[in-house]
Write a protein that holds these residues in place. Sequence first.
Motif, PDB file in Angstrom:
ATOM      1  N   SER A 111      64.016  39.830  74.210  1.00 46.44           N
ATOM      2  CA  SER A 111      63.126  40.466  73.244  1.00 46.44           C
ATOM      3  C   SER A 111      61.704  39.904  73.305  1.00 46.44           C
ATOM      4  O   SER A 111      61.498  38.691  73.417  1.00 46.44           O
ATOM      5  CB  SER A 111      63.669  40.279  71.825  1.00 46.44           C
ATOM      6  OG  SER A 111      62.760  40.795  70.872  1.00 46.44           O
ATOM      7  N   LEU A 113      59.870  39.896  70.851  1.00 48.82           N
ATOM      8  CA  LEU A 113      59.610  39.373  69.515  1.00 48.82           C
ATOM      9  C   LEU A 113      60.177  37.971  69.297  1.00 48.82           C
ATOM     10  O   LEU A 113      60.059  37.424  68.207  1.00 48.82           O
ATOM     11  CB  LEU A 113      60.202  40.325  68.467  1.00 48.82           C
ATOM     12  CG  LEU A 113      59.700  41.767  68.514  1.00 48.82           C
ATOM     13  CD1 LEU A 113      60.467  42.621  67.510  1.00 48.82           C
ATOM     14  CD2 LEU A 113      58.211  41.823  68.236  1.00 48.82           C
ATOM     15  N   LEU A 205      66.390  43.407  59.926  1.00 44.88           N
ATOM     16  CA  LEU A 205      65.087  43.567  60.584  1.00 44.88           C
ATOM     17  C   LEU A 205      65.163  43.101  62.028  1.00 44.88           C
ATOM     18  O   LEU A 205      64.649  43.775  62.930  1.00 44.88           O
ATOM     19  CB  LEU A 205      64.022  42.761  59.831  1.00 44.88           C
ATOM     20  CG  LEU A 205      62.639  42.682  60.493  1.00 44.88           C
ATOM     21  CD1 LEU A 205      62.016  44.065  60.600  1.00 44.88           C
ATOM     22  CD2 LEU A 205      61.729  41.734  59.727  1.00 44.88           C
ATOM     23  N   LYS A 208      67.488  45.579  64.213  1.00 47.01           N
ATOM     24  CA  LYS A 208      66.934  46.918  64.433  1.00 47.01           C
ATOM     25  C   LYS A 208      65.732  46.906  65.382  1.00 47.01           C
ATOM     26  O   LYS A 208      65.472  47.882  66.084  1.00 47.01           O
ATOM     27  CB  LYS A 208      66.534  47.559  63.091  1.00 47.01           C
ATOM     28  CG  LYS A 208      67.720  48.012  62.260  1.00 47.01           C
ATOM     29  CD  LYS A 208      67.274  48.782  61.035  1.00 47.01           C
ATOM     30  CE  LYS A 208      68.473  49.281  60.244  1.00 47.01           C
ATOM     31  NZ  LYS A 208      69.306  50.231  60.983  1.00 47.01           N
ATOM     32  N   THR A 209      64.992  45.795  65.397  1.00 50.62           N
ATOM     33  CA  THR A 209      63.817  45.734  66.261  1.00 50.62           C
ATOM     34  C   THR A 209      64.167  45.229  67.662  1.00 50.62           C
ATOM     35  O   THR A 209      63.707  45.798  68.668  1.00 50.62           O
ATOM     36  CB  THR A 209      62.744  44.819  65.653  1.00 50.62           C
ATOM     37  OG1 THR A 209      63.318  43.537  65.366  1.00 50.62           O
ATOM     38  CG2 THR A 209      62.177  45.434  64.382  1.00 50.62           C
ATOM     39  N   THR A 210      64.997  44.175  67.764  1.00 46.17           N
ATOM     40  CA  THR A 210      65.261  43.598  69.071  1.00 46.17           C
ATOM     41  C   THR A 210      66.186  44.464  69.921  1.00 46.17           C
ATOM     42  O   THR A 210      66.234  44.298  71.138  1.00 46.17           O
ATOM     43  CB  THR A 210      65.873  42.180  68.928  1.00 46.17           C
ATOM     44  OG1 THR A 210      67.041  42.243  68.100  1.00 46.17           O
ATOM     45  CG2 THR A 210      64.875  41.237  68.300  1.00 46.17           C
ATOM     46  N   TYR A 212      65.638  47.394  70.672  1.00 50.17           N
ATOM     47  CA  TYR A 212      64.718  48.147  71.521  1.00 50.17           C
ATOM     48  C   TYR A 212      63.656  47.272  72.176  1.00 50.17           C
ATOM     49  O   TYR A 212      63.222  47.527  73.298  1.00 50.17           O
ATOM     50  CB  TYR A 212      64.007  49.238  70.699  1.00 50.17           C
ATOM     51  CG  TYR A 212      64.964  50.231  70.098  1.00 50.17           C
ATOM     52  CD1 TYR A 212      65.509  51.254  70.856  1.00 50.17           C
ATOM     53  CD2 TYR A 212      65.327  50.137  68.755  1.00 50.17           C
ATOM     54  CE1 TYR A 212      66.395  52.168  70.304  1.00 50.17           C
ATOM     55  CE2 TYR A 212      66.217  51.046  68.195  1.00 50.17           C
ATOM     56  CZ  TYR A 212      66.749  52.062  68.972  1.00 50.17           C
ATOM     57  OH  TYR A 212      67.611  52.963  68.414  1.00 50.17           O
ATOM     58  N   LEU A 213      63.201  46.245  71.437  1.00 52.42           N
ATOM     59  CA  LEU A 213      62.074  45.444  71.907  1.00 52.42           C
ATOM     60  C   LEU A 213      62.480  44.049  72.368  1.00 52.42           C
ATOM     61  O   LEU A 213      61.646  43.255  72.748  1.00 52.42           O
ATOM     62  CB  LEU A 213      61.036  45.313  70.782  1.00 52.42           C
ATOM     63  CG  LEU A 213      60.454  46.640  70.252  1.00 52.42           C
ATOM     64  CD1 LEU A 213      59.535  46.365  69.075  1.00 52.42           C
ATOM     65  CD2 LEU A 213      59.696  47.356  71.363  1.00 52.42           C
TER      66      LEU A 213
END
Length: 213
Positions: A111, A113, A205, A208-210, A212-213
């Motif tokens: 990721s 992030l 959070l 759901k973000t990692t 994809y990112l």
Amino acid sequence: MQRQLSLLDRLILQADQALRTLNPKSQQALRANPSKGLDTVELSEQDRRHVAGLMRINHTGEVCAQALYQGQALTAKLDDIRQAMEQAAEEEIDHLVWCEQRLNELDSHTSFLNPAFYAISFVIGATAGLISDRISLGFVAATEERVCDHLRDHLAQLPVEDLGSQAILETMLDDEQKHGTMALEAGGMPFPGIVKAAMSQSATLMTKTTYYL
């Protein structure tokens, strides 16, 4: 006789650990990858992307675990608690490396992030350690409980033919359960359900973000 590390010494070690955690291929596992020797199966493009998303979530979870344990070790009141946190962090490195290796096999990436999640988790761990060792250990136990829930969910989502990812996540699940039990046995305070629910919501959070990112 082992030299007592100063606060500056520990901060330097923490910075080194952060760089090694966030820099791909800079860590080495102590144990062999559980997927080693298993037959590899060509996944469909849809399945490959989905499994990569799940493994990316788990990799970021291990990044957060490293930061959490390192933050707690920095502020732990008792030496034995500090050593236990540092030992747990070392054991989690295996998970970090295995997830990264599986992502490479899936032609995917970790990721973007991760630095942000590492920083947030480090602050949370350090804060918990400042409050009390009992709170800190309780936070470990509650976190590991949430991690185990995610691992079981991911295992249920994996394609049945993906034996490699299954072997990795099953080993991780066994280790995380042991870490949670040890934290409670070491004196960790059991967290109430409402706190665990809030922790689960905050973890959403990250997942759901990692993915994809």
